[in-house]
Write a protein that holds these residues in place. Structure first.
Motif, PDB file in Angstrom:
ATOM      1  N   PRO A  21     -33.211 -22.631   8.201  1.00 22.52           N
ATOM      2  CA  PRO A  21     -32.486 -21.704   7.334  1.00 22.52           C
ATOM      3  C   PRO A  21     -32.942 -21.794   5.877  1.00 22.52           C
ATOM      4  N   GLN A  22     -32.974 -20.656   5.269  1.00 19.62           N
ATOM      5  CA  GLN A  22     -33.366 -20.473   3.877  1.00 19.62           C
ATOM      6  C   GLN A  22     -32.418 -21.211   2.918  1.00 19.62           C
ATOM      7  N   GLU A  45     -24.989 -14.955  -4.870  1.00 17.59           N
ATOM      8  CA  GLU A  45     -25.804 -15.901  -4.115  1.00 17.59           C
ATOM      9  C   GLU A  45     -27.251 -15.406  -4.075  1.00 17.59           C
ATOM     10  N   SER A  46     -28.196 -16.341  -4.260  1.00 16.97           N
ATOM     11  CA  SER A  46     -29.609 -15.967  -4.204  1.00 16.97           C
ATOM     12  C   SER A  46     -30.380 -16.934  -3.324  1.00 16.97           C
ATOM     13  N   SER A  47     -31.499 -16.454  -2.782  1.00 19.47           N
ATOM     14  CA  SER A  47     -32.401 -17.346  -2.037  1.00 19.47           C
ATOM     15  C   SER A  47     -33.135 -18.218  -3.030  1.00 19.47           C
ATOM     16  N   ILE A  48     -33.282 -19.494  -2.672  1.00 21.21           N
ATOM     17  CA  ILE A  48     -34.033 -20.400  -3.543  1.00 21.21           C
ATOM     18  C   ILE A  48     -34.986 -21.235  -2.704  1.00 21.21           C
ATOM     19  N   CYS A  59     -31.179 -19.229 -11.422  1.00 21.54           N
ATOM     20  CA  CYS A  59     -30.626 -17.959 -10.969  1.00 21.54           C
ATOM     21  C   CYS A  59     -31.604 -16.848 -11.370  1.00 21.54           C
ATOM     22  N   PRO A  60     -32.004 -16.010 -10.415  1.00 19.07           N
ATOM     23  CA  PRO A  60     -32.980 -14.961 -10.743  1.00 19.07           C
ATOM     24  C   PRO A  60     -32.409 -13.919 -11.712  1.00 19.07           C
ATOM     25  N   LEU A  61     -31.106 -13.890 -11.861  1.00 17.13           N
ATOM     26  CA  LEU A  61     -30.499 -12.884 -12.747  1.00 17.13           C
ATOM     27  C   LEU A  61     -30.296 -13.397 -14.161  1.00 17.13           C
ATOM     28  N   CYS A  62     -29.746 -14.621 -14.293  1.00  6.09           N
ATOM     29  CA  CYS A  62     -29.420 -15.088 -15.644  1.00  6.09           C
ATOM     30  C   CYS A  62     -30.155 -16.355 -16.043  1.00  6.09           C
ATOM     31  N   GLY A  63     -30.862 -16.984 -15.091  1.00  4.80           N
ATOM     32  CA  GLY A  63     -31.657 -18.154 -15.449  1.00  4.80           C
ATOM     33  C   GLY A  63     -30.921 -19.477 -15.391  1.00  4.80           C
ATOM     34  N   LYS A  64     -29.657 -19.450 -15.009  1.00 12.97           N
ATOM     35  CA  LYS A  64     -28.892 -20.697 -14.980  1.00 12.97           C
ATOM     36  C   LYS A  64     -29.481 -21.686 -13.954  1.00 12.97           C
ATOM     37  N   ILE A 103     -25.624 -25.336  -4.423  1.00 15.05           N
ATOM     38  CA  ILE A 103     -26.329 -25.120  -3.148  1.00 15.05           C
ATOM     39  C   ILE A 103     -25.326 -24.678  -2.078  1.00 15.05           C
ATOM     40  N   THR A 104     -25.569 -23.519  -1.500  1.00 10.07           N
ATOM     41  CA  THR A 104     -24.641 -23.006  -0.481  1.00 10.07           C
ATOM     42  C   THR A 104     -25.291 -22.879   0.891  1.00 10.07           C
ATOM     43  N   GLY A 105     -26.575 -23.123   0.976  1.00 13.25           N
ATOM     44  CA  GLY A 105     -27.237 -23.056   2.282  1.00 13.25           C
ATOM     45  C   GLY A 105     -28.595 -23.707   2.228  1.00 13.25           C
TER      46      GLY A 105
END
Ligand SMILES: Nc1nc2c(ncn2[C@@H]2O[C@H](COP(=O)(O)OP(=O)(O)O)[C@@H](O)[C@H]2O)c(=O)[nH]1
Ligand SMILES: [Mg+2]
Ligand SMILES: [Zn+2]
Lengths: 273, 110
Positions: free
Chosen positions: B64-65, B76-79, B86-91, B96-98
């Motif tokens: 799993p990704q 939530e984003s894939s990492i 974070c691909p949106l804000c850079g945080k 980790i959720t998965g």
């Protein structure tokens, strides 16, 4: 045979123990049931169970027993040669008059490190993991039992030198402490993010060597915080003693907290008997 | 190696409870952020299943990704790593959720 897990053999060996041990994850002999069932219908069985659950169950037992006796337990992890044993002996020299300390030494082969600890006058026991590249909660439970730790003491566990596997194995400790020496390169936290994420404290050791190296402390600490923003950092030299007071203060306050929260419940019979 | 011994233990418990005597395929779930070398696991699988109810079984590993949750963006984003921003804000880091799974998912048995 071990009555907790039924294991009779394996690779790990606890010094002074008459029977070898390994594998918290349980060599509950896989062939034991082979002949109990006939060949059944071929089918798919959903399992959804964690590979670490057996280790985690032993870790929970350890943690309960440590809490009951107010014992403060640290799991020291690092690459080989970062200075774990040297830091331990220096720490013991500073604290042994004020705290009861015992040590579990994990190493693949030798009892050399346990001998170094015993030379300071505190009890130590070596666990040789053989091919195993980390300690597990089952071995630690047995070793702790053998050490017969007094109430309100401190148990320091030196894990096998390896920044990968020990991160996944809970031993029942209060904190994982990752030790990184300045001779290793700033990018270790990014190369081994799981370990730095699992730790609560980073001891940056051998800072006495900084004048001779091109080690960017700030960058290293920035990498570490990128992986784990809550990671506390203490800089030490186990050789010159620099920073050792901050480290021993941290241990003493942890030991006090463990003592204060000691459960008053009557102690249960040992689960690792 | 210990992970594979954990797997054997889970298999044996299930063999008893669910009455099977042979495992043909083991399906594991090892997340991309679990820090486990899948190749090393395959190697250990062979060694550890020898003489067990899973001797000769096929090992399938699902990976799993990695997933991370950004508290700022509530998304939530894939990492790829634990410290991907974070691909949106850079945080950095995301929660980790998965991708940290280490599970026996299913067994093909008889
Ligand atoms: N200069 C310096 N050397 C250190 C320090 N701590 C440990 N060492 C040296 O590093 C080497 C490895 O130390 P050791 O404690 O055996 O590392 P371990 O494998 O992590 O237990 C030994 O030669 C130590 O003397 C330190 O703070 N400064
Ligand atoms: Mg050592
Ligand atoms: Zn964001």
């Amino acid at each position: 045979m071990c009555t907790t897990c039924g294991c009779g053999q394996g690779e790990g060996r606890i010094e002074g123990d008459e029977h070898p041990h390994a594998h918290a994850d349980g060599m509950i002999h896989s062939h034991a049931h082979m002949h109990e069932h006939g060949i059944g219908q071929r089918r798919m069985v959903q399992i959804e169970r964690n590979l670490l659950e057996k280790n985690d169950a032993f870790a929970k037992l350890n943690r309960e027993q440590f809490a009951e006796k107010g014992i403060f337990v640290l799991n020291l992890v690092s690459s080989p040669g970062s200075g774990k044993t040297t830091l331990l002996t220096a720490t013991i020299e500073r604290l042994k008059d004020r705290l009861a300390i015992a040590v579990i030494e994990g190493d693949q082969q030798t009892t050399h490190d346990a001998d170094r600890i015993r030379a300071t006058g505190v009890p130590a026991i070596q666990i040789n993991t053989g091919k195993g590249c980390h300690l597990d909660a089952h071995m630690v439970g047995h070793a702790a039992e053998r050490l017969n730790l007094p109430q309100d003491s401190v148990l320091m566990i030196e894990n096998v030198g390896n920044l990968v596997c020990p991160s996944a194995f809970d031993l029942g400790e209060a904190h994982k402490v990752v030790i990184l020496s300045v001779t290793e390169g700033e990018d270790k936290p990014l190369k081994y993010p799981d370990m730095f994420a699992a730790a609560d404290l980073l001891v940056l050791n051998k800072v006495d060597l900084l004048p001779y190296l091109k080690f960017e402390v700030d960058q290293c600490l920035d990498f570490a915080h990128r992986v784990n923003p809550r990671l506390k950092i203490i800089r030490t030299s186990a050789v010159t003693g620099e920073g050792m007071a901050a480290w021993t203060d941290w241990i003493e306050s942890g030991a006090r907290a463990a003592k204060n929260s000691r459960s008053e419940a009557p102690s249960k019979p040992p689960c690792h008997a | 190696m210990s992970l594979m011994e954990g797997m054997l233990h889970i298999m044996d418990e299930n063999a008893k409870a669910q009455g099977f005597g042979r495992v043909r395929t083991v399906i594991l779930e090892i997340g991309k952020l679990a820090g486990v070398e899948v190749e090393a696991l395959r190697f250990a699988f062979e060694a550890v299943t020898e003489g067990s109810i899973a001797e000769g079984a096929t090992l399938e590993i699902e990976e799993p990704q990695g997933l991370g949750w950004c508290v700022e963006c509530e998304r939530e984003s894939s990492i790829e790593t634990r410290y991907d921003p974070c691909p949106l804000c850079g945080k950095v880091p995301l929660a980790i959720t998965g991708g940290t799974e280490m599970r026996v998912k299913a067994l093909d048995v008889e």
